[in-house]
Write an enzyme that holds these catalytic residues in place. Sequence first.
Site, PDB file in Angstrom:
ATOM      1  N   HIS A  67       0.735  -1.243   0.252  1.00 17.64           N
ATOM      2  CA  HIS A  67      -0.185  -0.116   0.076  1.00 17.64           C
ATOM      3  C   HIS A  67       0.836   1.271   0.109  1.00 17.64           C
ATOM      4  O   HIS A  67       0.561   2.279  -0.773  1.00 17.64           O
ATOM      5  CB  HIS A  67      -1.073   0.142   1.159  1.00 17.64           C
ATOM      6  CG  HIS A  67      -1.764   1.152   1.446  1.00 17.64           C
ATOM      7  ND1 HIS A  67      -3.195   1.199   1.237  1.00 17.64           N
ATOM      8  CD2 HIS A  67      -1.375   2.502   1.767  1.00 17.64           C
ATOM      9  CE1 HIS A  67      -3.547   2.505   1.449  1.00 17.64           C
ATOM     10  NE2 HIS A  67      -2.737   3.183   1.710  1.00 17.64           N
ATOM     11  N   GLU A  68       1.942   1.238   0.894  1.00 14.34           N
ATOM     12  CA  GLU A  68       2.705   2.427   1.063  1.00 14.34           C
ATOM     13  C   GLU A  68       3.615   2.659  -0.299  1.00 14.34           C
ATOM     14  O   GLU A  68       4.079   3.656  -0.810  1.00 14.34           O
ATOM     15  CB  GLU A  68       3.477   2.181   2.199  1.00 14.34           C
ATOM     16  CG  GLU A  68       2.895   2.348   3.652  1.00 14.34           C
ATOM     17  CD  GLU A  68       1.812   3.403   3.643  1.00 14.34           C
ATOM     18  OE1 GLU A  68       1.738   4.514   3.063  1.00 14.34           O
ATOM     19  OE2 GLU A  68       0.627   3.213   4.224  1.00 14.34           O
ATOM     20  N   HIS A  71       1.695   4.360  -2.954  1.00 12.84           N
ATOM     21  CA  HIS A  71       1.896   5.912  -2.809  1.00 12.84           C
ATOM     22  C   HIS A  71       3.372   6.348  -3.387  1.00 12.84           C
ATOM     23  O   HIS A  71       3.431   7.210  -4.032  1.00 12.84           O
ATOM     24  CB  HIS A  71       1.873   6.248  -1.335  1.00 12.84           C
ATOM     25  CG  HIS A  71       0.195   5.992  -0.769  1.00 12.84           C
ATOM     26  ND1 HIS A  71      -0.680   6.861  -1.327  1.00 12.84           N
ATOM     27  CD2 HIS A  71       0.010   5.319   0.290  1.00 12.84           C
ATOM     28  CE1 HIS A  71      -1.641   6.477  -0.294  1.00 12.84           C
ATOM     29  NE2 HIS A  71      -1.372   5.736   0.487  1.00 12.84           N
TER      30      HIS A  71
END
Length: 160
Positions: A67-68, A71
Amino acid sequence: MNDETLQAWVEKISWESFGLPFRHKAVFNGRLRTTGGRYFTKTHHIEISPHQLAAFGPEETEKIIKHELCHYHLHLANKGYRHRDADFKALLAQVGGTRYCRSLPGSRQRKSMPYRYKLACVDCGTEYLRKRRIDPSRYVCGRCRGKLKIFTLSASDKVT
């Protein structure tokens, strides 16, 4: 697991899932309790919650890292890196990251405030419940544009 092991793990996931290198810093942050991780747009560093790893294991933590990294890679590519962006949602689904982290066991859940005030229209009787006190002279009824009167609810009348 320490920060060096995490750094190597994040670099490995970045190569395997995204085909791109992770060239910044990944560290654990023990203060993160309600979030699984953070990505910083200015420094491009990533922080991961060690509590998620301890509570749910490496599989769930890997999803948080993905998820990170979504980004991270989208931001560096000047694409939509925010949660609401289609680019972010598509890449997250493609790599198998998690949209939300799981709640830690034993963590306090926020309880919603009860409604403490009731506004009533003087003309048509429409009632509005409010959690915070407002000045009724600054507002009018949404139905008939009449004047509003405020009442404080007693403890037995409060609604959550």
